[in-house]
Write a protein that holds these residues in place. Structure first.
Motif, PDB file in Angstrom:
ATOM      1  N   ARG A 246      43.478 -60.741 -49.154  1.00  0.00           N
ATOM      2  CA  ARG A 246      44.704 -61.022 -49.903  1.00  0.00           C
ATOM      3  C   ARG A 246      45.906 -60.730 -49.004  1.00  0.00           C
ATOM      4  O   ARG A 246      45.827 -59.909 -48.077  1.00  0.00           O
ATOM      5  CB  ARG A 246      44.808 -60.137 -51.150  1.00  0.00           C
ATOM      6  CG  ARG A 246      43.565 -59.977 -51.973  1.00  0.00           C
ATOM      7  CD  ARG A 246      43.194 -61.203 -52.758  1.00  0.00           C
ATOM      8  NE  ARG A 246      44.200 -61.576 -53.744  1.00  0.00           N
ATOM      9  CZ  ARG A 246      44.073 -62.626 -54.558  1.00  0.00           C
ATOM     10  NH1 ARG A 246      42.999 -63.400 -54.465  1.00  0.00           N
ATOM     11  NH2 ARG A 246      45.002 -62.911 -55.432  1.00  0.00           N
ATOM     12  N   VAL A 247      47.023 -61.404 -49.309  1.00  0.00           N
ATOM     13  CA  VAL A 247      48.288 -61.109 -48.638  1.00  0.00           C
ATOM     14  C   VAL A 247      49.381 -60.949 -49.692  1.00  0.00           C
ATOM     15  O   VAL A 247      49.379 -61.620 -50.724  1.00  0.00           O
ATOM     16  CB  VAL A 247      48.688 -62.212 -47.632  1.00  0.00           C
ATOM     17  CG1 VAL A 247      47.739 -62.246 -46.449  1.00  0.00           C
ATOM     18  CG2 VAL A 247      48.750 -63.571 -48.304  1.00  0.00           C
ATOM     19  N   GLN A 248      50.316 -60.018 -49.408  1.00  0.00           N
ATOM     20  CA  GLN A 248      51.437 -59.782 -50.322  1.00  0.00           C
ATOM     21  C   GLN A 248      52.422 -58.839 -49.637  1.00  0.00           C
ATOM     22  O   GLN A 248      52.021 -57.865 -48.979  1.00  0.00           O
ATOM     23  CB  GLN A 248      50.945 -59.162 -51.634  1.00  0.00           C
ATOM     24  CG  GLN A 248      52.048 -58.991 -52.680  1.00  0.00           C
ATOM     25  CD  GLN A 248      51.520 -58.388 -53.966  1.00  0.00           C
ATOM     26  OE1 GLN A 248      50.459 -57.754 -53.991  1.00  0.00           O
ATOM     27  NE2 GLN A 248      52.239 -58.574 -55.064  1.00  0.00           N
ATOM     28  N   ASP A 260      49.844 -54.777 -41.295  1.00  0.00           N
ATOM     29  CA  ASP A 260      51.077 -55.541 -41.438  1.00  0.00           C
ATOM     30  C   ASP A 260      50.822 -57.021 -41.183  1.00  0.00           C
ATOM     31  O   ASP A 260      50.105 -57.396 -40.247  1.00  0.00           O
ATOM     32  CB  ASP A 260      52.137 -55.041 -40.447  1.00  0.00           C
ATOM     33  CG  ASP A 260      52.632 -53.644 -40.789  1.00  0.00           C
ATOM     34  OD1 ASP A 260      52.534 -53.263 -41.966  1.00  0.00           O
ATOM     35  OD2 ASP A 260      53.112 -52.947 -39.871  1.00  0.00           O
ATOM     36  N   TYR A 261      51.441 -57.864 -42.000  1.00  0.00           N
ATOM     37  CA  TYR A 261      51.319 -59.307 -41.863  1.00  0.00           C
ATOM     38  C   TYR A 261      52.660 -59.944 -42.219  1.00  0.00           C
ATOM     39  O   TYR A 261      52.870 -60.416 -43.332  1.00  0.00           O
ATOM     40  CB  TYR A 261      50.202 -59.836 -42.762  1.00  0.00           C
ATOM     41  CG  TYR A 261      50.068 -61.343 -42.760  1.00  0.00           C
ATOM     42  CD1 TYR A 261      50.014 -62.052 -41.562  1.00  0.00           C
ATOM     43  CD2 TYR A 261      49.991 -62.051 -43.955  1.00  0.00           C
ATOM     44  CE1 TYR A 261      49.889 -63.420 -41.563  1.00  0.00           C
ATOM     45  CE2 TYR A 261      49.859 -63.424 -43.959  1.00  0.00           C
ATOM     46  CZ  TYR A 261      49.814 -64.113 -42.759  1.00  0.00           C
ATOM     47  OH  TYR A 261      49.692 -65.481 -42.755  1.00  0.00           O
ATOM     48  N   PRO A 262      53.613 -59.930 -41.296  1.00  0.00           N
ATOM     49  CA  PRO A 262      54.939 -60.476 -41.581  1.00  0.00           C
ATOM     50  C   PRO A 262      54.945 -61.970 -41.832  1.00  0.00           C
ATOM     51  O   PRO A 262      55.952 -62.519 -42.303  1.00  0.00           O
ATOM     52  CB  PRO A 262      55.751 -60.122 -40.326  1.00  0.00           C
ATOM     53  CG  PRO A 262      54.733 -59.907 -39.259  1.00  0.00           C
ATOM     54  CD  PRO A 262      53.531 -59.345 -39.948  1.00  0.00           C
ATOM     55  N   GLY A 263      53.820 -62.661 -41.551  1.00  0.00           N
ATOM     56  CA  GLY A 263      53.758 -64.096 -41.802  1.00  0.00           C
ATOM     57  C   GLY A 263      53.802 -64.437 -43.283  1.00  0.00           C
ATOM     58  O   GLY A 263      54.000 -65.595 -43.636  1.00  0.00           O
ATOM     59  N   TYR A 264      53.617 -63.434 -44.170  1.00  0.00           N
ATOM     60  CA  TYR A 264      53.696 -63.703 -45.609  1.00  0.00           C
ATOM     61  C   TYR A 264      54.496 -62.578 -46.266  1.00  0.00           C
ATOM     62  O   TYR A 264      53.938 -61.583 -46.742  1.00  0.00           O
ATOM     63  CB  TYR A 264      52.300 -63.799 -46.233  1.00  0.00           C
ATOM     64  CG  TYR A 264      52.338 -64.317 -47.661  1.00  0.00           C
ATOM     65  CD1 TYR A 264      52.414 -65.680 -47.929  1.00  0.00           C
ATOM     66  CD2 TYR A 264      52.330 -63.440 -48.740  1.00  0.00           C
ATOM     67  CE1 TYR A 264      52.463 -66.160 -49.222  1.00  0.00           C
ATOM     68  CE2 TYR A 264      52.374 -63.898 -50.039  1.00  0.00           C
ATOM     69  CZ  TYR A 264      52.446 -65.267 -50.280  1.00  0.00           C
ATOM     70  OH  TYR A 264      52.505 -65.735 -51.560  1.00  0.00           O
ATOM     71  N   PRO A 265      55.842 -62.710 -46.301  1.00  0.00           N
ATOM     72  CA  PRO A 265      56.688 -61.645 -46.848  1.00  0.00           C
ATOM     73  C   PRO A 265      56.872 -61.718 -48.369  1.00  0.00           C
ATOM     74  O   PRO A 265      57.563 -60.877 -48.950  1.00  0.00           O
ATOM     75  CB  PRO A 265      58.030 -61.896 -46.143  1.00  0.00           C
ATOM     76  CG  PRO A 265      58.060 -63.383 -45.965  1.00  0.00           C
ATOM     77  CD  PRO A 265      56.632 -63.804 -45.711  1.00  0.00           C
ATOM     78  N   ASP A 267      56.429 -61.693 -52.543  1.00  0.00           N
ATOM     79  CA  ASP A 267      55.873 -60.674 -53.442  1.00  0.00           C
ATOM     80  C   ASP A 267      54.750 -61.215 -54.321  1.00  0.00           C
ATOM     81  O   ASP A 267      54.125 -60.470 -55.066  1.00  0.00           O
ATOM     82  CB  ASP A 267      56.979 -60.060 -54.303  1.00  0.00           C
ATOM     83  CG  ASP A 267      57.698 -61.094 -55.162  1.00  0.00           C
ATOM     84  OD1 ASP A 267      57.316 -62.293 -55.116  1.00  0.00           O
ATOM     85  OD2 ASP A 267      58.646 -60.719 -55.872  1.00  0.00           O
ATOM     86  N   VAL A 268      54.482 -62.537 -54.250  1.00  0.00           N
ATOM     87  CA  VAL A 268      53.383 -63.129 -55.008  1.00  0.00           C
ATOM     88  C   VAL A 268      52.097 -62.984 -54.198  1.00  0.00           C
ATOM     89  O   VAL A 268      52.006 -63.425 -53.062  1.00  0.00           O
ATOM     90  CB  VAL A 268      53.648 -64.618 -55.297  1.00  0.00           C
ATOM     91  CG1 VAL A 268      52.461 -65.233 -56.043  1.00  0.00           C
ATOM     92  CG2 VAL A 268      54.930 -64.776 -56.109  1.00  0.00           C
ATOM     93  N   GLU A 269      51.106 -62.340 -54.791  1.00  0.00           N
ATOM     94  CA  GLU A 269      49.851 -62.131 -54.084  1.00  0.00           C
ATOM     95  C   GLU A 269      49.099 -63.446 -53.928  1.00  0.00           C
ATOM     96  O   GLU A 269      49.011 -64.235 -54.866  1.00  0.00           O
ATOM     97  CB  GLU A 269      48.972 -61.126 -54.843  1.00  0.00           C
ATOM     98  CG  GLU A 269      47.718 -60.724 -54.068  1.00  0.00           C
ATOM     99  CD  GLU A 269      46.880 -59.715 -54.832  1.00  0.00           C
ATOM    100  OE1 GLU A 269      46.586 -58.647 -54.277  1.00  0.00           O
ATOM    101  OE2 GLU A 269      46.516 -60.025 -55.994  1.00  0.00           O
TER     102      GLU A 269
END
Length: 359
Positions: A246-248, A260-265, A267-269
């Protein structure tokens, strides 16, 4: 000679073989069209040769539109997978054939034909086999005869349709090295169709990765392997381990790992897939404060230039790790041992969202 295809479309009944294909090839380049069966690579090659007509779009040689020019007027040489040699003709006569069947007005003299064939057989390292028949040659030698025959008409573009596909692994390796050296020597624009990733990565100046009638990515071997533009290219070029996560809010997580994954900033998971190549993973006996996956070793194969270690994570997922032999010997791993898998690099893909991001 430069080659360009513009907005090429081709269908066979209800099957869309090519869809809006655009490609520019520089003079003297060796380009590999790489993709699985049904991706459209051979159809594209046949359209360039004039063996198929596109439903829409155009083909240009050196800025000249040759879309409706017949095969014989395109100055292309074509080499097929299965040689297509004349069994009743000697090696010499097979190579001389396209010169002998020219119209009388453009047919070279017997002396010129002999000189040209002798030159070509020397070029493909078959100078002493001119009097043999195809049945007396190995597969690799027959393919060299087919290549010499294609070069006999002095083509400006050489088209190769999986020329090494019927050969065993060792002969393929030898011919790949030979082909690359030959192409550099004659500096002829060459387009190679293959589904063999290793072959494309080894011989091509640039690789065109195709899938379902479209071009997924064009780039140097280094670019397409280390900087894939999407999931298909990542999965098709070499083995990968795929994890679902998951990313969020600038964070990515899978299994017990977060980073850390700044490629997806946002707030929607969102669901994400994490790709790691086997050589981008390491094995440790303790996590050492690093994000890692607990795993048990199931199988070890140290044969070859690297050791392949198959593990199953504590979450039940199979993982393949490739270690250089020095590292493998240093660790002294054994099957059944509990260890930790650490990622040196990963690529994250968020479907229908931002492009892949590498950490």
């Amino acid at each position: 000679m430069s080659v360009e295809v513009r907005s090429i479309e081709k269908s066979f009944g209800s099957f869309q073989a090519l869809s809006d294909v655009n490609l520019s090839i520089q003079a003297g380049e060796l380009i590999a069209l790489l993709g699985p069966s049904g991706s459209g690579k051979t159809t594209l090659l046949r359209i360039m040769a004039g063996l198929e007509a596109p439903d829409r779009g155009s083909v240009h040689f050196q800025s000249h539109d040759v879309t409706h020019r017949p095969v014989g007027a395109r100055r292309v040489g074509f080499v097929f997978q299965h040689y297509a040699l004349f069994r009743h003709m000697t090696v010499f006569e097979n190579v001389a054939f396209p010169l002998r069947v020219r119209p009388r007005s453009s047919r070279p003299s017997a002396k010129v034909i002999r000189e040209r064939v002798d030159e070509l057989l020397g070029l493909v390292q078959l100078g002493g086999l001119a009097s043999r028949f195809p049945s007396q040659l190995s597969g690799g030698q027959r393919q060299r005869v087919a290549l010499a025959r294609a070069l006999a008409v002095e083509p400006e573009v050489l088209l190769l349709d999986e020329p090494f596909g019927a050969l065993d692994a060792q002969v393929r390796q030898e011919l790949r090295t030979w082909l690359r050296a030959l192409q550099r020597k004659i500096e002829m624009t060459t387009i190679l169709v293959t589904h063999d990733q290793e072959e494309a990565l080894e011989v091509a100046d640039r690789i065109v990765v195709m899938n379902k009638g479209r071009i997924e990515q064009v780039g140097t071997p280094e670019e397409v392997f280390h900087q894939p533009t999407g999931e298909f290219v990542m999965k098709f070029l070499g083995q990968v381990n795929v994890f679902h996560g998951r990313v969020q809010n600038g964070q990515a997580s899978f299994a017990d790992i977060s980073f850390d994954y700044p490629g997806y900033p946002h707030d929607v998971e969102r669901e994400a897939r994490v790709y790691m190549r086997p050589h981008e993973l390491d094995i440790k006996r303790s996590p050492e404060g690093m994000p890692s996956l607990g795993a048990r070793i199931e199988r070890i194969n140290p044969a070859g230039p690297s050791a392949k270690v198959r593990l199953r994570t504590d979450h039940g997922q199979e993982v393949l790790v490739e270690l250089n032999l020095d590292r493998f010997r240093q660790l002294g791993l054994t099957a059944g041992e509990q260890v930790y898998v650490v990622a040196k690099a990963a690529r994250i893909y968020v479907p229908k969202s931002d492009p892949e991001y590498m950490i």
